[in-house]
Enzyme design. Structure first.
Site: not given
Ligand code: APR
Length: 309
Positions: A119, A176
């Site tokens: 995603v 996308h």
């Molecule tokens: N391993 C696990 N989790 C991670 C890692 C990692 N190496 N690096 C970052 N994260 C976590 C962050 O700590 C955060 O909680 O990924 C999460 C991402 O959440 P958000 O910042 O809230 O982003 P979100 O809106 O959920 O989007 C996530 O999906 O739709 C796509 O463009 C969007 O690429 C983005 C992703």
């Protein structure tokens, strides 16, 4: 029937909303993983507190340790950084590529039988990377893009025509992002193609609104990007896989020859089942649509090359 298990990597907006919909809907038990300590555990506990009042028995757990995802049927990868001010698309690509690469290696070492649903954005490139880094067959690695873009197109069509969204069937294929390919000829209201219902300039406006759908949400939210419709789209894809339904959903899948496109991940209609991508459906495209899809795929191929995957 044994309980099904879905693991969600990244317990942010998209990941946590997905987890709550999956467990709350009784689709599967869910494990969330995040790098931030306490975040997946806290959100999981909060969701577990909701079980009695909402009467669901699926469980949600949170961990920072990949051992927790052992035995997953599906793994949803939402880990990554959102785009921040001053960050170019290439900066985001480089940062998320590092994250998705490491996540793919971790998940496959613990849960090699799972179907991987990517995603993280930029979606098509990240799905290609997840496939390469995981070493899984391409049929078991797919991405969520076309379902969300099609849902946004359907919303725009429903608002424009006043039709109930239930009566709208909309289809968007391609990358996308800005290069997505909405297909008005293959989109219908009560079974009638949009091209028979609306003037070309109105269709053009709907297509433009669809392409801008994600950015429209971002500019209203100011911080962060969309998560409700993305999570709903993920759940629909996960249900098709777990239920082995054979549903045809526009999914980001590996193409090698279909539609004249080679060695790229991009959204086209695909049959989903227990093994992941069971088949690619080649719908009829006219010359303009086919050229738009190939141009869209070329943008993904360029990014793949730029990211040196
Ligand atoms: N391993 C696990 N989790 C991670 C890692 C990692 N190496 N690096 C970052 N994260 C976590 C962050 O700590 C955060 O909680 O990924 C999460 C991402 O959440 P958000 O910042 O809230 O982003 P979100 O809106 O959920 O989007 C996530 O999906 O739709 C796509 O463009 C969007 O690429 C983005 C992703």
């Amino acid at each position: 029937m044994p309980r099904r298990k879905v693991s969600v990597i990244g317990a942010g907006q998209v990941g946590a909303t997905t987890a709550f919909l999956l467990a709350g809907g009784g689709v599967a038990d869910v494990t969330m993983i995040d790098v931030t300590e306490g975040l997946p555990q806290g959100k999981a506990l909060d969701m577990m507190h909701a079980r009695m009042v909402r009467r669901f028995s699926s469980t949600i757990s949170g961990t920072n340790d990949y051992a927790g995802i052992e035995g997953s049927d599906v793994i949803v990868v939402t880990a990554g950084l959102p785009r921040k001010p001053g960050m170019s698309r290439d900066d985001l690509l480089a940062a998320n590529a590092e994250i998705v690469r490491s996540v793919a290696v971790e998940v496959v070492s613990v849960s090699p039988e799972a179907v991987l649903l990517c995603v993280t954005n930029p979606l098509d490139v990240m799905t290609y990377l997840a496939w390469k880094a995981s070493g899984l067959p391409s049929s078991r690695v797919l991405g969520m893009g076309g379902v969300l873009d099609s849902a946004r197109f359907a919303h725009a069509v429903a608002e424009e025509t006043g039709a109930d969204v239930d009566e709208v069937d909309a289809l968007v294929i391609g990358a996308h992002g800005d290069a997505m390919v909405p297909l008005p000829r293959h989109s219908t209201v009560a079974g009638k193609p949009l091209t028979d219902l609306l003037a070309p300039e109105r269709i053009k406006a709907l297509v433009e609104r669809t392409v801008r759908g994600g950015i429209e949400v971002v500019s209203l939210l100011k911080t962060g990007s969309a998560f409700y419709a993305p999570a709903a789209s993920i759940v629909t894809m996960v249900e098709a896989v777990l239920g082995d339904t054979g549903a045809v959903l526009p999914s980001c899948v590996y193409l090698d020859g279909q539609y004249g496109i080679h060695d790229t991940y991009i959204s086209v209609p695909a049959v989903l089942g227990r093994e992941g991508v069971v088949g690619v459906v080649e719908i009829e495209l006219d010359d303009v649509e086919a050229a738009a899809l190939r141009a869209s795929a070329a943008t993904v191929a360029e990014s793949i090359a730029a990211a040196q995957i």
